[in-house]
Each structure stands twice: as C-alpha cells, then as structure tokens.
Motif scaffolding. Structure first.
Motif, PDB file in Angstrom:
ATOM      1  N   TYR A  67      38.235  44.118  41.758  1.00  0.00           N
ATOM      2  CA  TYR A  67      39.670  44.228  42.072  1.00  0.00           C
ATOM      3  C   TYR A  67      40.420  42.900  42.129  1.00  0.00           C
ATOM      4  N   TYR A  68      39.666  41.796  42.145  1.00  0.00           N
ATOM      5  CA  TYR A  68      40.308  40.484  42.327  1.00  0.00           C
ATOM      6  C   TYR A  68      40.444  39.689  41.036  1.00  0.00           C
ATOM      7  N   CYS A  69      39.773  40.129  39.977  1.00  0.00           N
ATOM      8  CA  CYS A  69      39.551  39.234  38.835  1.00  0.00           C
ATOM      9  C   CYS A  69      40.501  39.517  37.671  1.00  0.00           C
ATOM     10  N   GLY A  70      41.109  38.469  37.161  1.00  0.00           N
ATOM     11  CA  GLY A  70      42.094  38.585  36.082  1.00  0.00           C
ATOM     12  C   GLY A  70      41.517  39.036  34.745  1.00  0.00           C
ATOM     13  N   LEU A 105      26.455  28.296  31.398  1.00  0.00           N
ATOM     14  CA  LEU A 105      27.047  29.312  30.519  1.00  0.00           C
ATOM     15  C   LEU A 105      27.539  30.456  31.390  1.00  0.00           C
ATOM     16  N   GLN A 106      28.833  30.738  31.288  1.00  0.00           N
ATOM     17  CA  GLN A 106      29.397  31.811  32.121  1.00  0.00           C
ATOM     18  C   GLN A 106      30.277  32.718  31.273  1.00  0.00           C
ATOM     19  N   SER A 107      30.336  33.992  31.652  1.00  0.00           N
ATOM     20  CA  SER A 107      31.203  34.937  30.916  1.00  0.00           C
ATOM     21  C   SER A 107      31.438  36.171  31.770  1.00  0.00           C
ATOM     22  N   GLY A 108      32.250  37.069  31.245  1.00  0.00           N
ATOM     23  CA  GLY A 108      32.364  38.398  31.830  1.00  0.00           C
ATOM     24  C   GLY A 108      31.014  39.092  31.708  1.00  0.00           C
ATOM     25  N   GLU A 109      30.875  40.226  32.387  1.00  0.00           N
ATOM     26  CA  GLU A 109      29.555  40.876  32.406  1.00  0.00           C
ATOM     27  C   GLU A 109      29.401  41.911  31.288  1.00  0.00           C
ATOM     28  N   ARG A 110      28.331  41.731  30.531  1.00  0.00           N
ATOM     29  CA  ARG A 110      27.938  42.709  29.513  1.00  0.00           C
ATOM     30  C   ARG A 110      26.433  42.814  29.572  1.00  0.00           C
ATOM     31  N   ILE A 138      22.758  29.728  34.136  1.00  0.00           N
ATOM     32  CA  ILE A 138      23.573  30.806  33.573  1.00  0.00           C
ATOM     33  C   ILE A 138      24.201  31.630  34.693  1.00  0.00           C
ATOM     34  N   SER A 139      25.333  32.219  34.370  1.00  0.00           N
ATOM     35  CA  SER A 139      26.080  33.021  35.345  1.00  0.00           C
ATOM     36  C   SER A 139      26.678  34.186  34.566  1.00  0.00           C
ATOM     37  N   LEU A 140      25.837  35.196  34.362  1.00  0.00           N
ATOM     38  CA  LEU A 140      26.190  36.288  33.453  1.00  0.00           C
ATOM     39  C   LEU A 140      26.070  37.637  34.145  1.00  0.00           C
ATOM     40  N   LEU A 161      24.877  33.939  40.935  1.00  0.00           N
ATOM     41  CA  LEU A 161      25.400  35.302  41.075  1.00  0.00           C
ATOM     42  C   LEU A 161      26.001  35.417  42.478  1.00  0.00           C
ATOM     43  N   ARG A 162      27.292  35.266  42.559  1.00  0.00           N
ATOM     44  CA  ARG A 162      27.921  35.319  43.880  1.00  0.00           C
ATOM     45  C   ARG A 162      27.854  36.737  44.448  1.00  0.00           C
ATOM     46  N   ILE A 163      27.572  36.832  45.732  1.00  0.00           N
ATOM     47  CA  ILE A 163      27.607  38.146  46.380  1.00  0.00           C
ATOM     48  C   ILE A 163      29.072  38.542  46.661  1.00  0.00           C
ATOM     49  N   GLU A 164      29.951  37.579  46.570  1.00  0.00           N
ATOM     50  CA  GLU A 164      31.415  37.731  46.757  1.00  0.00           C
ATOM     51  C   GLU A 164      31.811  37.960  48.213  1.00  0.00           C
ATOM     52  N   SER A 165      31.136  38.884  48.895  1.00  0.00           N
ATOM     53  CA  SER A 165      31.206  38.990  50.358  1.00  0.00           C
ATOM     54  C   SER A 165      29.922  39.664  50.794  1.00  0.00           C
ATOM     55  N   ALA A 185      22.590  46.837  44.779  1.00  0.00           N
ATOM     56  CA  ALA A 185      22.081  46.429  43.457  1.00  0.00           C
ATOM     57  C   ALA A 185      22.294  44.928  43.261  1.00  0.00           C
ATOM     58  N   ARG A 186      23.431  44.426  43.733  1.00  0.00           N
ATOM     59  CA  ARG A 186      23.709  42.991  43.565  1.00  0.00           C
ATOM     60  C   ARG A 186      22.721  42.152  44.390  1.00  0.00           C
ATOM     61  N   VAL A 187      22.462  42.607  45.628  1.00  0.00           N
ATOM     62  CA  VAL A 187      21.485  41.878  46.454  1.00  0.00           C
ATOM     63  C   VAL A 187      20.114  41.927  45.774  1.00  0.00           C
ATOM     64  N   VAL A 204      30.559  33.137  47.817  1.00  0.00           N
ATOM     65  CA  VAL A 204      31.599  34.104  48.225  1.00  0.00           C
ATOM     66  C   VAL A 204      32.970  33.525  47.922  1.00  0.00           C
ATOM     67  N   MET A 205      33.958  34.401  47.963  1.00  0.00           N
ATOM     68  CA  MET A 205      35.349  33.935  47.922  1.00  0.00           C
ATOM     69  C   MET A 205      35.862  33.850  49.357  1.00  0.00           C
ATOM     70  N   ILE A 206      36.753  32.908  49.566  1.00  0.00           N
ATOM     71  CA  ILE A 206      37.217  32.601  50.923  1.00  0.00           C
ATOM     72  C   ILE A 206      38.712  32.876  51.018  1.00  0.00           C
ATOM     73  N   PRO A 235      38.127  29.222  47.281  1.00  0.00           N
ATOM     74  CA  PRO A 235      39.198  30.087  47.770  1.00  0.00           C
ATOM     75  C   PRO A 235      39.484  31.249  46.832  1.00  0.00           C
ATOM     76  N   PHE A 236      39.834  32.371  47.409  1.00  0.00           N
ATOM     77  CA  PHE A 236      40.350  33.491  46.619  1.00  0.00           C
ATOM     78  C   PHE A 236      41.790  33.151  46.239  1.00  0.00           C
ATOM     79  N   ILE A 237      42.104  33.348  44.949  1.00  0.00           N
ATOM     80  CA  ILE A 237      43.477  33.119  44.486  1.00  0.00           C
ATOM     81  C   ILE A 237      43.948  34.396  43.807  1.00  0.00           C
ATOM     82  N   LEU A 317      40.877  33.913  35.658  1.00  0.00           N
ATOM     83  CA  LEU A 317      40.396  34.732  36.772  1.00  0.00           C
ATOM     84  C   LEU A 317      41.505  34.853  37.794  1.00  0.00           C
ATOM     85  N   TYR A 318      42.286  33.764  37.909  1.00  0.00           N
ATOM     86  CA  TYR A 318      43.395  33.678  38.853  1.00  0.00           C
ATOM     87  C   TYR A 318      44.450  32.821  38.180  1.00  0.00           C
ATOM     88  N   GLU A 319      45.652  32.775  38.765  1.00  0.00           N
ATOM     89  CA  GLU A 319      46.709  31.997  38.118  1.00  0.00           C
ATOM     90  C   GLU A 319      46.647  30.512  38.503  1.00  0.00           C
TER      91      GLU A 319
HETATM   92  N1  SAM Z   1      30.993  37.944  35.498  1.00  0.00           N
HETATM   93  C1  SAM Z   1      30.094  37.159  36.251  1.00  0.00           C
HETATM   94  C2  SAM Z   1      30.086  37.553  37.701  1.00  0.00           C
HETATM   95  O1  SAM Z   1      31.012  38.207  38.141  1.00  0.00           O
HETATM   96  O2  SAM Z   1      29.115  37.210  38.384  1.00  0.00           O
HETATM   97  C3  SAM Z   1      30.375  35.663  36.126  1.00  0.00           C
HETATM   98  C4  SAM Z   1      31.788  35.278  35.873  1.00  0.00           C
HETATM   99  S1  SAM Z   1      32.917  35.603  37.229  1.00  0.00           S
HETATM  100  C5  SAM Z   1      34.450  35.313  36.499  1.00  0.00           C
HETATM  101  C6  SAM Z   1      32.660  34.148  38.234  1.00  0.00           C
HETATM  102  C7  SAM Z   1      33.273  34.157  39.617  1.00  0.00           C
HETATM  103  O3  SAM Z   1      34.678  34.063  39.541  1.00  0.00           O
HETATM  104  C8  SAM Z   1      33.046  35.414  40.434  1.00  0.00           C
HETATM  105  O4  SAM Z   1      31.777  35.419  41.023  1.00  0.00           O
HETATM  106  C9  SAM Z   1      34.196  35.340  41.449  1.00  0.00           C
HETATM  107  O5  SAM Z   1      33.748  34.865  42.709  1.00  0.00           O
HETATM  108  C10 SAM Z   1      35.169  34.326  40.825  1.00  0.00           C
HETATM  109  N2  SAM Z   1      36.536  34.881  40.779  1.00  0.00           N
HETATM  110  C11 SAM Z   1      36.956  35.953  40.096  1.00  0.00           C
HETATM  111  N3  SAM Z   1      38.263  36.201  40.379  1.00  0.00           N
HETATM  112  C12 SAM Z   1      38.669  35.279  41.269  1.00  0.00           C
HETATM  113  C13 SAM Z   1      39.885  35.020  41.955  1.00  0.00           C
HETATM  114  N4  SAM Z   1      40.951  35.798  41.776  1.00  0.00           N
HETATM  115  N5  SAM Z   1      39.947  33.966  42.810  1.00  0.00           N
HETATM  116  C14 SAM Z   1      38.862  33.173  42.982  1.00  0.00           C
HETATM  117  N6  SAM Z   1      37.675  33.361  42.375  1.00  0.00           N
HETATM  118  C15 SAM Z   1      37.565  34.415  41.523  1.00  0.00           C
END
Ligand code: SAM
Ligand code: SF4
Length: 364
Positions: A67-70, A105-110, A138-140, A161-165, A185-187, A204-206, A235-237, A317-319
């Motif tokens: 829900y947070y990602c552009g 190497l980082q990308s969206g998830e596939r 890698i961060s895939l 692999l961020r747990i995000e929270s 599943a993520r853990v 995580v995002m803050i 930070p979360f943006i 991902l953010y502006e």
């Molecule tokens: N798709 C993979 C994943 O989600 O693990 C790797 C790429 S993903 C874009 C990398 C990181 O970007 C995510 O783990 C997330 O924490 C961060 N991210 C995504 N949207 C964000 C936002 N709006 N503000 C800050 N960080 C963000």
C-alpha cells in the motif's frame, strides 16, 4: 534528568523495550546529546570505515501491491522499465572499476521462471566479468527456498528483505491481507536466507501511519531476536498514487520522521554493535545531508545509485527521490567528499561484510 537516564542506558546497556522506546522518541537537546554520544562511541569499536554498494534498480515491474509503494502493480501511472542485461553488467563493471567493492541488484518482485533464471545467469556473468572480486547483494523480494539457493550458488552472498514492520497488525494495515502478502511467509523467507548461508538483512520503514515508538522498539528487538547481519531502514515517504496517501495528514511531520530514523539507527547501533547498517536513500530525500548524518550516528554502508540515468526517474517508490537526474559518476564523486565530511573513511574495493555474520556462523 533525561541526560542522566541516557547516560545510564548507554553505560549499562539496559536495552529493554521501555528504554529503547525512550531513546527512539528523544527530541531537542537531549536527542543531540544522545546521537553525539553514540557517534563517538561506535567508531571506537567498529572503526571509521564505510563501504560502498553500487545500487542498480534494474526493473520496476512488480507483481505485488504494497500500500505504500509507488511501483506497486496497481499503479497504472507508473512507467514500467526493465534494463537489459548488458546495461546491468556494464553497471557492475562500473562499480568494480570505481572500487565500490560490492553491487546491489534490486527490483520489483517477480518469481516467474524467466525472471529467476535470468537473475541466475546475470549473477554468474557478473562474477565472471569482475573476476569474482565484486561482492553481490540482492534484494528481489520473497522467493522459494530453491530460488534463494540457486541465486546463492550463482554468486550472491547477501540478501536484503525488509520486514517493513514487525508488528503483524500494522503489517496488514500497510499490505493487503492475502496469499501474496503474508507476514509469516516473509519471516520464513528470512529464516530460509539464513539457513542457506546468506548474510541476511532486513529493515523497516519509520513514520508509517499508526506506528508508535513502542512498535519501533519492537522492530529493533525483532532484528536482535532474528540475529540479522545487516539492517537497512529509512523514513516512510508518502506517494500520491498509493492507498496510504489518504493518511498523509495523520503522519509525523516529514522532519520528525527523519529525526526518528536517525534515532533508530543510533539505537540499533547500541543494540547490535557489529552488524552492517545502511544509510537509506530515503534519508537524502528529506535532508540533502541525510545519509551522511546517518553515517555519523551508526550507519556504515552507503549505496550510491548506479542505475542508468534514463531509468532512474521511473523507480519512484516515493516522491522527491534524490539523484534521479545525475549520472553515476556525479554520484560517486559527491559521495566520497560527503563521506569524508562525515569523518569516515571509504573501504575502497572491500566487500565490507558484516562482522556479525562471521561471529554468528563461526566462519572466517
Ligand atoms: N520488491 C522488493 C521488496 O519489496 O523487498 C525490493 C524492492 S522494494 C522497492 C525496496 C524497499 O523500498 C521496500 O522494502 C520498502 O521498505 C521501500 N519502500 C517502498 N515504498 C516506500 C516509501 N513510500 N517510502 C519509503 N520506503 C519505501
Ligand atoms: Fe513491489 Fe517491493 Fe514495492 Fe512491494 S515494496 S510493491 S514488493 S517493489
């Protein structure tokens, strides 16, 4: 009073949840005092070195809908791209020639076969053209254990692999609750990565909507409990084209998110003195010297963006993402000056592996 408490917590390492939450929430002069104390202390044990990882954000195609990602799947306004193999390998050669030591190497998830096989062959190729000298992170995203193993065998040795929270309830406020977005599943993925032998990183995002200092204290305890080797958190943006944008007026002000992110980095450094902590790019989106400040207070890894310039603007991902219109050369020059200004030294051509990993696994 608070200064005495800060000193006591630092000296006695009383890092329980209550004290972690207190440190994470510090403001004003007390915060300044705290950050300075951690910054001065940690270089005595970990040293001044900072390691570069050239970051290649090679594709923004994603099958998920966080829900947070552009670049989430449902954002139809995102201009999609996928950099070809040659350009990725050229970026790896650039990193190697500029003595970055490692590549991310980082990308969206596939997780389709065409994607996983492509990554395997890219990893092998990068190892070959850099004579095995370039470290690869890698961060895939979430993958099967077999895929993680295949990529490890092909030459990747660190995974982010961020747990995000780490708060399950909050996790489902920032992700859909379905098969593709599942907290357990993520853990489990993090456990698989450790089992296979990766240096394993999370984060995580803050400043997320609904997040509290107590949640963030629990995040730090989660990292400790999981015994991770690396952490990247920032930070979360908010992004206009995402579902979380509707909470924009309820968020901590952006400057406060930045401050708390630095408090988190410093506090994690107290809690886990020998792990690698990355200075997240999102810090720089808020403060032009954001990543350098993170280096002062606990971070020891920085990830210069070496994605070909033409595609950078689409990995939004953010502006206000920084450095989207600079070539990789500009970035590396400006970064080396900035690192020195932060009183740190660059570990040129070094992999900069996590010391914690070697302690944890007994490997050397
Ligand atoms: N798709 C993979 C994943 O989600 O693990 C790797 C790429 S993903 C874009 C990398 C990181 O970007 C995510 O783990 C997330 O924490 C961060 N991210 C995504 N949207 C964000 C936002 N709006 N503000 C800050 N960080 C963000
Ligand atoms: Fe895809 Fe990662 Fe963004 Fe989630 S955070 S939508 S998995 S790129």
């Amino acid at each position: 009073m608070s200064i005495e408490r800060i000193q006591k917590v630092i000296n006695n390492k009383e890092l329980n949840k209550e004290n972690l939450s207190f440190l994470i929430g510090l403001e004003g002069e007390e915060r300044d005092f705290y950050l300075k104390a951690v910054g001065e202390n940690y270089v005595k044990t970990l040293g001044k070195k900072v390691f570069f990882r050239g970051l290649v954000e090679f594709s923004n195609y994603c099958t998920k809908d966080c829900y947070y990602c552009g670049i989430r799947k449902s954002n139809s306004h995102s201009e999609r791209y996928d950099i070809d193999d040659k350009a990725i390998i050229d970026a790896a050669i650039f990193a190697h020639e500029h003595k970055y030591g490692s590549l991310v190497l980082q990308s969206g998830e596939r997780s389709d076969k065409a994607f996983t096989e492509r990554i395997t062959s890219l990893l092998k190729k990068i190892k070959e053209v850099t004579k095995g000298e370039l470290g690869i992170t890698i961060s895939l995203g979430e993958q099967s254990e077999e895929t993680y193993q295949e990529w490890f065998d092909a030459g990747a040795h660190r995974y982010l692999l961020r747990i995000e929270s780490s708060n399950r309830n909050l996790y489902y406020k920032i992700h859909p609750e379905d098969k593709k977005h599942n907290f357990e599943a993520r853990v489990n993925c993090l456990h698989s990565l450790q089992k296979i032998g990766y240096q394993t990183g999370t984060g995580v995002m803050i400043g997320l909507p609904f997040q509290t200092y107590d949640d963030l204290a629990d995040d730090l305890l989660f990292f400790k409990e999981l015994n991770v080797d690396m952490v990247g958190m920032g930070p979360f943006i908010e992004h206009t084209e995402t579902p979380l944008y509707k909470y924009k007026d309820d968020l901590w002000p952006i400057q406060r998110r930045f401050e708390v992110a630095l408090n988190m980095i410093a506090t994690l450094r107290l809690l886990m003195p020998d792990i690698n902590i990355a200075a997240a790019t999102a810090l720089q989106a808020i403060d032009p010297m954001g990543r350098e400040k993170a280096l002062r207070y606990g971070a020891n890894v920085i990830m210069p963006n070496i994605t070909p310039t033409a595609n950078r603007k689409d990995y939004t991902l953010y502006e206000n993402k920084p450095c989207t219109d600079e070539g990789a050369d500009d970035c590396s020059n400006c970064l080396s000056i900035r690192v020195e200004m932060a009183g740190r030294e660059i570990g040129y051509s070094e992999w900069g592996d996590s010391k914690h990993f070697f302690k944890r696994t007994g490997k050397e």
